[in-house]
Each structure stands twice: as structure tokens, then as C-alpha cells.
Design a protein around this motif. Structure first.
Motif, mmCIF file in Angstrom:
data_model
loop_
_atom_site.group_PDB
_atom_site.id
_atom_site.type_symbol
_atom_site.label_atom_id
_atom_site.label_comp_id
_atom_site.label_asym_id
_atom_site.label_seq_id
_atom_site.Cartn_x
_atom_site.Cartn_y
_atom_site.Cartn_z
ATOM 1 N N GLU A 40 0.679 -1.342 -0.214
ATOM 2 C CA GLU A 40 0.010 0.104 -0.043
ATOM 3 C C GLU A 40 1.050 1.238 0.112
ATOM 4 N N PHE A 41 1.766 1.227 0.801
ATOM 5 C CA PHE A 41 2.957 2.356 0.826
ATOM 6 C C PHE A 41 3.548 2.642 -0.404
ATOM 7 N N GLN A 42 3.844 1.328 -1.230
ATOM 8 C CA GLN A 42 4.524 1.581 -2.680
ATOM 9 C C GLN A 42 3.599 2.280 -3.574
ATOM 10 N N HIS A 43 2.252 1.846 -3.562
ATOM 11 C CA HIS A 43 1.295 2.304 -4.524
ATOM 12 C C HIS A 43 1.134 3.916 -4.050
ATOM 13 N N TYR A 44 1.006 4.306 -3.025
ATOM 14 C CA TYR A 44 0.959 5.801 -2.913
ATOM 15 C C TYR A 44 2.280 6.603 -3.304
ATOM 16 N N VAL A 45 3.674 5.859 -3.176
ATOM 17 C CA VAL A 45 4.774 6.563 -3.802
ATOM 18 C C VAL A 45 4.514 6.560 -5.231
ATOM 19 N N MET A 46 4.157 5.729 -5.940
ATOM 20 C CA MET A 46 3.917 5.530 -7.350
ATOM 21 C C MET A 46 2.978 6.609 -7.776
ATOM 22 N N ALA A 47 1.846 6.580 -7.005
ATOM 23 C CA ALA A 47 0.821 7.237 -7.405
ATOM 24 C C ALA A 47 1.217 8.759 -7.370
ATOM 25 N N SER A 48 1.844 9.524 -6.113
ATOM 26 C CA SER A 48 2.419 10.599 -5.969
ATOM 27 C C SER A 48 3.330 11.125 -6.624
ATOM 28 N N ARG A 49 4.216 9.989 -7.162
ATOM 29 C CA ARG A 49 5.618 10.124 -7.966
ATOM 30 C C ARG A 49 6.700 11.006 -7.022
ATOM 31 N N SER A 50 6.735 10.442 -5.829
ATOM 32 C CA SER A 50 7.449 11.100 -4.699
ATOM 33 C C SER A 50 8.808 10.455 -4.468
ATOM 34 N N LEU A 51 9.259 9.436 -5.400
ATOM 35 C CA LEU A 51 10.375 8.640 -5.265
ATOM 36 C C LEU A 51 11.511 9.554 -5.730
ATOM 37 N N ARG A 52 12.793 9.447 -5.086
ATOM 38 C CA ARG A 52 13.877 10.571 -5.485
ATOM 39 C C ARG A 52 15.053 9.797 -5.531
ATOM 40 N N LYS A 53 15.262 8.700 -4.686
ATOM 41 C CA LYS A 53 16.609 8.052 -4.672
ATOM 42 C C LYS A 53 16.445 6.503 -4.790
ATOM 43 N N ALA A 54 17.262 5.820 -5.065
ATOM 44 C CA ALA A 54 17.395 4.523 -4.961
ATOM 45 C C ALA A 54 18.897 3.783 -5.127
ATOM 46 N N PHE A 55 19.355 3.043 -4.036
ATOM 47 C CA PHE A 55 20.588 2.641 -4.159
ATOM 48 C C PHE A 55 20.429 1.086 -3.879
ATOM 49 N N VAL A 56 21.204 0.438 -4.813
ATOM 50 C CA VAL A 56 21.389 -1.113 -4.540
ATOM 51 C C VAL A 56 22.616 -1.605 -3.902
ATOM 52 N N SER A 57 22.681 -1.885 -2.988
ATOM 53 C CA SER A 57 23.689 -2.532 -1.982
ATOM 54 C C SER A 57 23.756 -3.889 -1.454
ATOM 55 N N ILE A 58 24.793 -4.311 -0.971
ATOM 56 C CA ILE A 58 24.752 -5.703 -0.401
ATOM 57 C C ILE A 58 23.543 -6.114 0.574
#
Length: 511
Positions: A40-58
Motif C-alpha cells: 500500500e505504501f509503495q502504491h502511494y509513492v507510485m501514485a504521488s510520484r514522490s520517489l527521489r533516490k534508490a541505491f542497490v547495496s549488499i
């Protein structure tokens, strides 16, 4: 706003428990609830287009979203089988989990209300059983539900099949939506309804809450309502307007692009990032149900693959010309473009090519406002995605020049260290201390300095500057530098003695 400040730890724990196996010390009810709250939280982020950063780590994938001006950061573990450690007390973590579940559910409710979305969202049971993931949730706006129920009631009334139960359902649903958003009050309900009917309609009001459905009814349920910008972006606060204006690059980063995920790439994080930036994404049937299109669709612009060698041949039924126009990229390009807030050049991200360094966007500056910037980051900043080759050449040249200067400095420092070490070895072999050895050999150093001075005088007198003279001056300069280096390691007493000896020698030479 205060709840958003405490949301980081809550999301990390909720996402962690959502990936645990449903056996052992943790109850399966908690794991299922955490999985639903996280989705549900991920769907809100997708609906509001509020994602800013992403970093793939170990450790996992770190995300950061800007919600009402507040940065919310959380980590999602990789989709691997986990061995739960025995030294972790899950009873203590379960106590915190109960608190965090309530917090995340409350925050989700408030955030969905701001976007006029129904909470909790309905779930397509068929897709959920087919491992559709985020695609199993049916995201609808309150206005869509009111209009659909009103249209159904109008059609049934025209045919003479309207019942009293249908009318009560419409009224109770409209009242419930009016409590969420007063602006929708009056659509299909009477504001002056008698309060005595509230008790009779209580049972029907519960049936107005969206429940899991057996199959999608129409296209609005088959695809989330977030694709309609007129419905999604209706912020109710002034700071939300400022947030959308400041994040316009991220919100429309992948707008108009159609991605297709191959079966070997992780679908969940890529789908989340692409849809959060306005893109459309599909996937292989083996990755889960609910893909809006297949690999043969001519609208696909980017194929995300993780294979070595050349791109795969077109499958049966695909248009060869449309297949040749597609960009075949590795998954890192999606994350790097999000962090750069622009579409990066695709060179270096094609299958089989050596990927550039995946840099962390979470760079913290120190008290002086400084931060280490690796050479790869400088090259990326100097590169313009529109111009391409020229920016890459300039960046590579700057990086090579800076590395060359650093190598020269290192060589000079290592040369000085070797000279001191060599002097110490010679003094030890002669049975003298370093200062005695340097004092004893001061005559040679003085002669070298005198030779350097005479070379300088000859240079002033001689108009011709030959190669031999340049070599002599370079050798004399090197000997003079050795003298200065030797003096730097002397004691004060030995250095004063050497200066007096050197002064007397120079006077005799001048006479």
C-alpha cells in the motif's frame, strides 16, 4: 508531519518482516499484514510520484521518497531465502512491529485520503494467486466509485429493477465518502437525510468498503487509476504543490517510455522505480501475472535484460523493425537515471558492456560543507546526456589529468623517502650516525652547490643554450635538492655546523 518523521524505522521493519518465510517464530498473520502495508505504501509513492533516490547495496535496496517536504528513507531486503539468526529475540521485535503496523496503517490512510484514493485498496484475488505483486492491487479514486455506483443505479432505475437495498447502498456509500472528502458531498445523496435511518443503514455501510474481487470488472480496475493525471494529482496542501513542482524531473523522468522486463531481472524493484517516475512497464508471464502487454508489443521502447552477449533475436510474432529500434539495457541504468534525475546516456549499459560504478546518492557533507566526490561521479556530472560523446571525452580527460597529477606527487614523495632511506643505509654501513655521515660528506654537497652556482653564471653569460648545458643544470639542481633534503633530516647542531663549514668554503672559492 510528525508521523512522517518517525516513519523510517517503521518502514524498514515492516518491509523486513514482509520478506520472511511464513513458518517459525513469526506468525503468518503478521507477515501477511506487513506485506499488504508495504505494498500500500509503495502504491502511494507510485501514485504521488514522490520517489527521489534508490541505491542497490549488499544489504538491500535503499529508497528515499519526498512526502510533503519530508525525506523518508527505508531499505528493502533482497528477494533471497533468509536464515533467521538464533541470537535475535523476535519477541522484542514483535512488540515494536505491532506499534509500527499501527503507525504505517495510519500514515497510509492519511496519504491515500490526500490523493482521494480508496483505502484500503481492493485486491484482485486471481492476480494475487498468480504472483502479480503490486499489480494485484486495484487503486481507485473515490470519485470513480461514486460515479460507477450512480450510473449502475440510474440504469437499473430506468429498467424498473431498482430495489430499496440498492438505494440504501448508494446513500451509505456516498455518506462514507463525504466523511473522507467534503467536496464530494451531495453526489447522489440528500444532505437533509433523517438521522433515524443511520441505524438501519449501518449494515449496508460496511458493504460499501471495497473487498477482494474475483476478476476485474472493467478497464479502470484492470489498470490502476494512477495513470489518469487528472485523478491522481489533486494535492490538498500548499506544501504538496511545492513538492510536485520541485520534483517534476523525477515525476516525469520515464514519461512516455514503455519498459519490458526480462525474466532474469528482479521485477519488483524495477517495476516500483519505473512506475514511480511515470513509465509503463510489462514483464514475462513467468515473472508473475498481470502484465499489461507482452514482449511482442510494438510500443516497447526499452528492454531491461541481464544477459551477456548481443541482444536476443525477436520472438515469434514480433515486428523485426520495432524490435531493432528498442534499447536493450541492464537494470543499473534505471537506478542511475533516477539518482541523476535525467535520462543518462545508454553507452556502457548495454548487454555485455562493463558497467560504470553504481554510486550512492546518499552523500552526506561534513561540517565544512565538503564531501568526497569520486572520479566516476565527476565524469557523470560532466557528461551531458544530449550531447554524449564530447562530454564523455572531456570528463575522461579531466579524470586522467587529475590522476596523472596525483601519480607525479606520489612519485616525488616516494623519491624523497628513498633518498633518506639510502642515506641511512650508507651511514649505518660506515658506522656513523646520519648527522655525522651528512656532515662528513658536506664537502661533496658544497661542491655540488658551487657547481650549480657556476652553471647558473655560465647560463647568464652564454647566449647559446645547448642540450648538454641543460642536462648539467638539471643534474646540479638535483644535487642541490639532495643537499636540502639531507639538511632537513639533520639535527639542529649538525645543521649549524654544516652552515658554518659551507660558509667558509664559499668564501675561499670567491677569493
Amino acid at each position: 508531519m510528525e508521523a512522517l518523521k518517525d516513519l523510517d524505522d517503521a518502514l524498514c521493519l515492516v518491509f523486513l518482516f514482509s520478506t520472511l518465510p511464513r513458518v517459525g517464530l513469526v506468525k503468518s498473520e503478521h507477515i501477511a499484514k506487513c506485506h499488504r502495508l508495504a505494498s500500500e505504501f509503495q502504491h502511494y509513492v507510485m501514485a504521488s510520484r514522490s520517489l527521489r533516490k534508490a541505491f542497490v547495496s549488499i544489504k538491500g535496496i535503499y529508497y528515499q521518497a519526498s512526502i510533503r517536504g519530508q525525506d523518508v528513507t527505508w531499505v528493502v531486503p533482497h528477494a533471497f531465502s533468509q536464515d533467521r539468526p538464533h541470537d535475535v529475540d523476535f519477541r522484542v521485535m514483535g512488540t515494536f512491529l505491532e506499534i509500527y503496523e499501527t503507525l504505517v496503517r495510519f500514515v497510509n490512510l492519511r496519504l491515500y485520503k490526500e490523493l482521494n484514493l480508496v483505502y484500503p485498496p481492493a485486491i484482485d484475488k486471481e492476480r494475487e494467486d498468480g504472483a502479480a505483486g503490486l499489480a494485484a492491487f486495484v487503486i481507485e479514486s473515490t470519485a470513480e466509485i461514486v460515479n460507477r455506483v450512480a450510473a449502475e443505479d440510474k440504469d437499473s432505475g430506468a429498467n424498473g429493477t431498482a430495489t430499496n437495498a440498492k438505494g440504501k447502498l448508494l446513500k451509505s456509500l456516498a455518506k462514507k465518502i463525504a466523511t473522507l472528502d467534503p467536496a464530494l458531498a451531495g453526489s447522489g445523496t440528500d444532505a437533509d437525510e433523517d438521522a433515524a435511518n443511520d441505524g438501519a443503514e449501518a449494515t449496508d455501510a460496511d458493504s460499501g468498503v471495497p473487498q477482494p474481487v474475483a476478476a476485474p470488472v472493467d478497464a479502470s480496475e484492470r489498470l490502476p487509476a494512477l495513470q489518469d493525471d487528472s485523478v491522481v494529482f489533486e494535492p490538498t496542501a500548499v506544501d504538496d504543490d511545492a513538492r510536485m513542482a520541485s520534483g517534476s524531473n523525477h515525476a516525469t523522468l520515464f514519461a512516455g517510455l514503455v519498459f519490458f522486463l526480462s525474466r532474469e531481472v528482479p521485477r519488483a524493484p524495477l517495476e516500483f522505480v519505473i512506475r514511480s517516475c511515470g513509465g509503463t512497464v510489462g514483464w514475462e508471464p513467468t515473472s508473475g501475472a498481470g502484465s499489461p502487454f507482452s514482449a511482442t508489443d510494438a510500443r516497447i521502447t526499452h528492454m531491461v535484460v541481464d544477459r551477456t552477449g548481443s541482444p536476443p533475436p525477436p520472438p515469434p510474432g514480433a515486428d523485426p523493425a520495432a524490435w531493432a529500434r528498442r534499447e536493450f539495457l541492464q537494470p543499473q541504468w534505471v537506478f542511475d537515471s533516477l539518482n541523476a534525475a535525467k535520462l543518462l546516456r545508454t553507452r556502457g549499459y548495454h548487454p555485455g558492456e562493463e558497467l560504470p560504478a553504481h554510486l550512492s546518492p546518499f552523500v552526506q557533507k561534513d561540517a565544512l560543507g565538503l564531501a568526497y566526490v569520486p572520479p566516476e561521479a565527476k565524469a557523470v556530472e560532466a557528461t551531458d546526456g544530449a550531447n554524449g560523446v564530447e562530454g564523455d571525452a572531456d570528463a575522461a580527460e579531466d579524470v586522467s589529468e587529475s590522476e596523472g597529477e596525483d601519480d607525479l606527487d606520489d612519485e616525488e614523495e616516494s623519491g624523497e623517502d628513498e633518498a633518506v632511506y639510502e642515506a641511512e643505509l650508507k651511514a649505518e654501513s660506515a658506522g656513523l650516525t646520519l648527522s655525522e655521515y651528512l656532515t662528513k660528506n658536506s664537502g661533496e654537497a658544497a661542491a655540488a652547490a658551487a657547481a650549480a652556482n657556476s652553471d647558473e653564471k655560465k647560463k647568464k653569460k652564454s647566449p647559446a643554450d645547448t642540450a648538454a648545458a641543460r642536462r648539467q643544470r638539471a643534474a646540479a639542481k638535483e644535487r642541490a635538492e639532495e643537499v636540502e633534503l639531507a639538511k632537513s633530516v639533520m639535527s639542529r647542531k649538525a645543521r649549524d655546523l654544516y652552515d658554518r663549514v659551507d660558509y667558509s668554503r664559499k668564501r675561499r672559492l670567491e677569493e
